[in-house]
Design an enzyme around this catalytic site. Structure first.
Site, PDB file in Angstrom:
ATOM      1  N   LYS A  23      59.691  53.759  45.748  1.00 56.37           N
ATOM      2  CA  LYS A  23      58.686  52.765  46.179  1.00 56.37           C
ATOM      3  C   LYS A  23      58.981  52.240  47.693  1.00 56.37           C
ATOM      4  CE  LYS A  23      55.289  50.891  44.008  1.00 56.37           C
ATOM      5  NZ  LYS A  23      54.411  51.677  43.384  1.00 56.37           N
ATOM      6  N   GLY A  82      41.916  40.139  39.568  1.00 56.90           N
ATOM      7  CA  GLY A  82      41.808  40.979  40.731  1.00 56.90           C
ATOM      8  C   GLY A  82      40.738  41.747  40.679  1.00 56.90           C
ATOM      9  N   GLY A  95      40.388  44.467  43.160  1.00 62.09           N
ATOM     10  CA  GLY A  95      40.752  45.511  44.312  1.00 62.09           C
ATOM     11  C   GLY A  95      40.338  46.942  43.898  1.00 62.09           C
ATOM     12  N   ASN A  96      41.167  47.736  44.159  1.00 62.66           N
ATOM     13  CA  ASN A  96      41.080  49.183  44.087  1.00 62.66           C
ATOM     14  C   ASN A  96      40.975  49.373  42.481  1.00 62.66           C
ATOM     15  OD1 ASN A  96      42.384  52.064  43.240  1.00 62.66           O
ATOM     16  ND2 ASN A  96      41.407  52.279  45.140  1.00 62.66           N
TER      17      ASN A  96
HETATM   18  P1  NAD Z   1      44.374  45.710  45.967  1.00 63.92           P
HETATM   19  O1  NAD Z   1      45.024  45.083  47.014  1.00 63.92           O
HETATM   20  O2  NAD Z   1      43.104  46.675  46.298  1.00 63.92           O
HETATM   21  O3  NAD Z   1      43.755  44.436  45.036  1.00 63.92           O
HETATM   22  C1  NAD Z   1      44.301  43.458  44.775  1.00 63.92           C
HETATM   23  C2  NAD Z   1      43.347  42.524  44.009  1.00 63.92           C
HETATM   24  O4  NAD Z   1      44.156  41.222  43.410  1.00 63.92           O
HETATM   25  C3  NAD Z   1      42.650  41.669  45.109  1.00 63.92           C
HETATM   26  O5  NAD Z   1      41.190  41.409  44.469  1.00 63.92           O
HETATM   27  C4  NAD Z   1      43.253  40.471  45.434  1.00 63.92           C
HETATM   28  O6  NAD Z   1      42.345  39.390  45.799  1.00 63.92           O
HETATM   29  C5  NAD Z   1      43.749  39.982  43.945  1.00 63.92           C
HETATM   30  N1  NAD Z   1      44.822  39.126  43.708  1.00 63.92           N
HETATM   31  C6  NAD Z   1      45.935  39.062  44.469  1.00 63.92           C
HETATM   32  N2  NAD Z   1      46.679  38.176  44.300  1.00 63.92           N
HETATM   33  C7  NAD Z   1      45.998  37.638  43.225  1.00 63.92           C
HETATM   34  C8  NAD Z   1      46.299  36.246  42.493  1.00 63.92           C
HETATM   35  N3  NAD Z   1      47.312  35.749  42.706  1.00 63.92           N
HETATM   36  N4  NAD Z   1      45.362  35.948  41.455  1.00 63.92           N
HETATM   37  C9  NAD Z   1      44.182  36.491  41.321  1.00 63.92           C
HETATM   38  N5  NAD Z   1      43.952  37.657  42.086  1.00 63.92           N
HETATM   39  C10 NAD Z   1      44.560  38.309  42.875  1.00 63.92           C
HETATM   40  O7  NAD Z   1      45.429  46.143  45.026  1.00 63.92           O
HETATM   41  P2  NAD Z   1      45.336  47.376  43.584  1.00 63.92           P
HETATM   42  O8  NAD Z   1      45.516  48.954  44.455  1.00 63.92           O
HETATM   43  O9  NAD Z   1      43.870  47.094  42.890  1.00 63.92           O
HETATM   44  O10 NAD Z   1      46.397  47.254  42.931  1.00 63.92           O
HETATM   45  C11 NAD Z   1      46.404  46.138  41.924  1.00 63.92           C
HETATM   46  C12 NAD Z   1      47.625  46.107  41.103  1.00 63.92           C
HETATM   47  O11 NAD Z   1      47.889  47.528  40.533  1.00 63.92           O
HETATM   48  C13 NAD Z   1      49.017  45.943  41.696  1.00 63.92           C
HETATM   49  O12 NAD Z   1      50.021  45.669  40.830  1.00 63.92           O
HETATM   50  C14 NAD Z   1      49.462  47.640  42.261  1.00 63.92           C
HETATM   51  O13 NAD Z   1      50.682  47.749  42.417  1.00 63.92           O
HETATM   52  C15 NAD Z   1      48.833  48.351  40.837  1.00 63.92           C
HETATM   53  N6  NAD Z   1      48.579  49.758  41.017  1.00 63.92           N
HETATM   54  C16 NAD Z   1      47.659  50.140  41.792  1.00 63.92           C
HETATM   55  C17 NAD Z   1      47.482  51.742  42.174  1.00 63.92           C
HETATM   56  C18 NAD Z   1      46.601  52.175  42.923  1.00 63.92           C
HETATM   57  O14 NAD Z   1      46.526  53.155  42.863  1.00 63.92           O
HETATM   58  N7  NAD Z   1      45.868  51.226  43.824  1.00 63.92           N
HETATM   59  C19 NAD Z   1      48.099  52.461  41.256  1.00 63.92           C
HETATM   60  C20 NAD Z   1      48.975  51.625  40.182  1.00 63.92           C
HETATM   61  C21 NAD Z   1      49.286  50.305  40.115  1.00 63.92           C
END
Ligand code: NAD
Length: 428
Positions: free
Chosen positions: A107, A219, A221-222
């Site tokens: 990471k 959340g 996000g993605n």
């Molecule tokens: P992202 O940045 O696209 O979205 C994160 C979301 O969480 C956003 O909507 C943000 O507003 C929200 N958020 C942040 N802090 C918050 C809080 N305190 N309370 C409520 N909502 C909150 O991120 P992502 O890519 O969707 O990733 C989310 C999680 O999944 C992370 O832990 C990341 O490590 C994990 N993850 C992501 C992927 C990937 O491919 N994107 C793969 C495996 C794991």
């Protein structure tokens, strides 16, 4: 800034120690696997748009690469710490192992806040990151990918810098690229879809149809957006989603009794997954506190935001109707909260199994880059489904056969595979 009360690396080590006890590992093996193999800490000087120079602190940490080149994302976050990166690199090792793909775990991160950086400044950080670590990344060494607040654009800047310095076209050096430049179909959907495939398999075992369930997400996000997309296709209803409001510096939950409308909410969501709450209110959504997502009368809870969200202070607020907690985020549940939840009937689907879809598809991207031959989206999503379902079945069967919970079973399977690889190489 290192938080005294919250240290995910200590959590990750505690989880590993539990697995090591179950596997009766010897002291040297424990010592080797509870710390990363390699750590790089460096600084990136950047000329900012106003002409001043700013120095950004950055990391790349390889936890283990016994099973293949290391693989892991790069996070841009103002509260990044070396221990978050250490924990996440360790979870990547277990994730690639439980998914049974021939990669290790790593990471990276940069302490910065993209909310306050221009695209040009972000480009300089991305290119600077590559210059500082160039000898220690590459398709056969360690392959970065997008993570929190980084995306395909950051990957292309990084790949371009890498290729400029090495003089060799190496699309497999980074994954999560745009489709037109060596990216893979399905990559942007993969993590969220993987979460929902895992939930689908769990519901099958519980003899519940997805169309008869309601979920609440932390959340938007993605991961959450794509998980909700597949969930809706399966007939499920999403009652609430929460998000971080960067202006107010706090989180909110938006809810609709009969279910949120994904496309409608996406239109009022920024690239960081923040929802415009005034517009949501106008569209008839109820705007509640940040913790409200957790307190809903739903069947499924999906923490898909950040780490350290289900704690011993708030798990008591979870409704008795909840049957499944599917960890979309990395490390959302603290070990103390985990202990409390394990005494309930809630089925916990552990993070490194549940959200493995992203790294599985990153692996497919790299395979396609190496072949220079590309698969269709349907082909990739069906390969993803097969990999996720197989990993789920292996963990679930092992848990039943050995009277373990899903987290313990996933840990034992993945740690054991890594231990075998290290032993065969003569490292331990
Ligand atoms: P992202 O940045 O696209 O979205 C994160 C979301 O969480 C956003 O909507 C943000 O507003 C929200 N958020 C942040 N802090 C918050 C809080 N305190 N309370 C409520 N909502 C909150 O991120 P992502 O890519 O969707 O990733 C989310 C999680 O999944 C992370 O832990 C990341 O490590 C994990 N993850 C992501 C992927 C990937 O491919 N994107 C793969 C495996 C794991």
């Amino acid at each position: 800034m290192e938080s005294k009360s919250y240290n995910p690396f200590l959590f990750a080590q505690k989880q590993f120690d539990n697995a090591a006890d179950l596997l009766e590992l010897n002291d040297a093996t424990r010592e080797f696997l509870r710390t990363p193999m390699r750590e790089f800490h460096f600084t990136i000087p950047v000329r900012m748009d106003d002409g001043t120079k700013k120095i950004f602190k950055a990391f790349r940490i390889v936890h283990n690469d016994a099973r293949g080149p290391a693989k892991g994302g790069i996070r841009f976050h103002p509260m990044e710490t070396v221990d978050i990166i250490r924990a996440m690199s360790m979870w990547m090792t277990w994730k690639t192992s439980v998914a049974d793909i021939p990669l290790g775990g790593s990471k990276g991160g940069v302490i910065c806040d993209p909310h306050h950086l221009s695209m040009y400044e972000q480009e300089q950080i991305s290119r600077g990151w590559v210059r500082q670590i160039i000898g220690n990344i590459g398709p056969h060494i360690d392959i970065p990918a997008p993570e929190m607040m980084t995306n395909s654009q950051h990957m292309i800047w990084m790949l371009d810098e890498f290729e400029k310095i090495t003089g060799v076209k190496s699309p497999g050096a980074f994954t999560g690229k745009p489709i037109s430049l060596g990216g893979s179909f399905g990559r942007k959907e993969a993590s969220g879809y993987g979460v929902m495939i895992t939930i689908r398999e769990a519901l099958k075992e519980l003899n519940i149809k997805p169309m008869n369930t309601v979920a609440s997400f932390q959340g938007f996000g993605n991961v959450a957006q794509h998980a909700i997309d597949l969930y809706q296709k399966m007939g499920g209803i999403t009652k609430c989603v929460s998000f971080w409001d960067n202006e107010d510096q706090k989180s909110y939950t938006v809810c609709k009794k009969n279910g949120i409308k994904l496309k409608e909410l996406q239109k009022i969501t920024d690239t960081f997954g923040g929802i415009n709450k005034e517009k949501a209110h106008e569209l008839g959504y109820e705007i509640l506190d940040g913790d409200a997502w957790l307190e809903q009368e739903v069947d499924i809870l999906v923490p898909a935001a950040i780490e350290n969200q289900l704690t011993e202070d708030n798990v008591g607020k979870i409704h008795s109707k909840v049957k499944i907690i599917a960890e979309g985020a990395n490390g959302p549940t603290t070990p103390d909260a985990d202990e409390i939840l394990n005494k309930t009937n809630i089925l916990i689907l552990p993070d490194f199994l549940t959200n493995a879809g992203g790294v599985i598809c990153s692996y497919f991207e790299q395979v396609q880059n190496n072949m220079n031959y590309y698969w269709s989206k349907d082909e990739i999503l069906s390969k993803l489904d097969e990999k996720m379902s197989t990993a789920y079945a292996a963990v679930s069967d092992f848990a039943k056969e050995n009277s373990l919970n899903m987290r313990q079973a996933a840990y034992v399977i993945s740690v054991d595979r890594v231990v075998q690889a290290c032993r065969m190489r003569g490292w331990i």
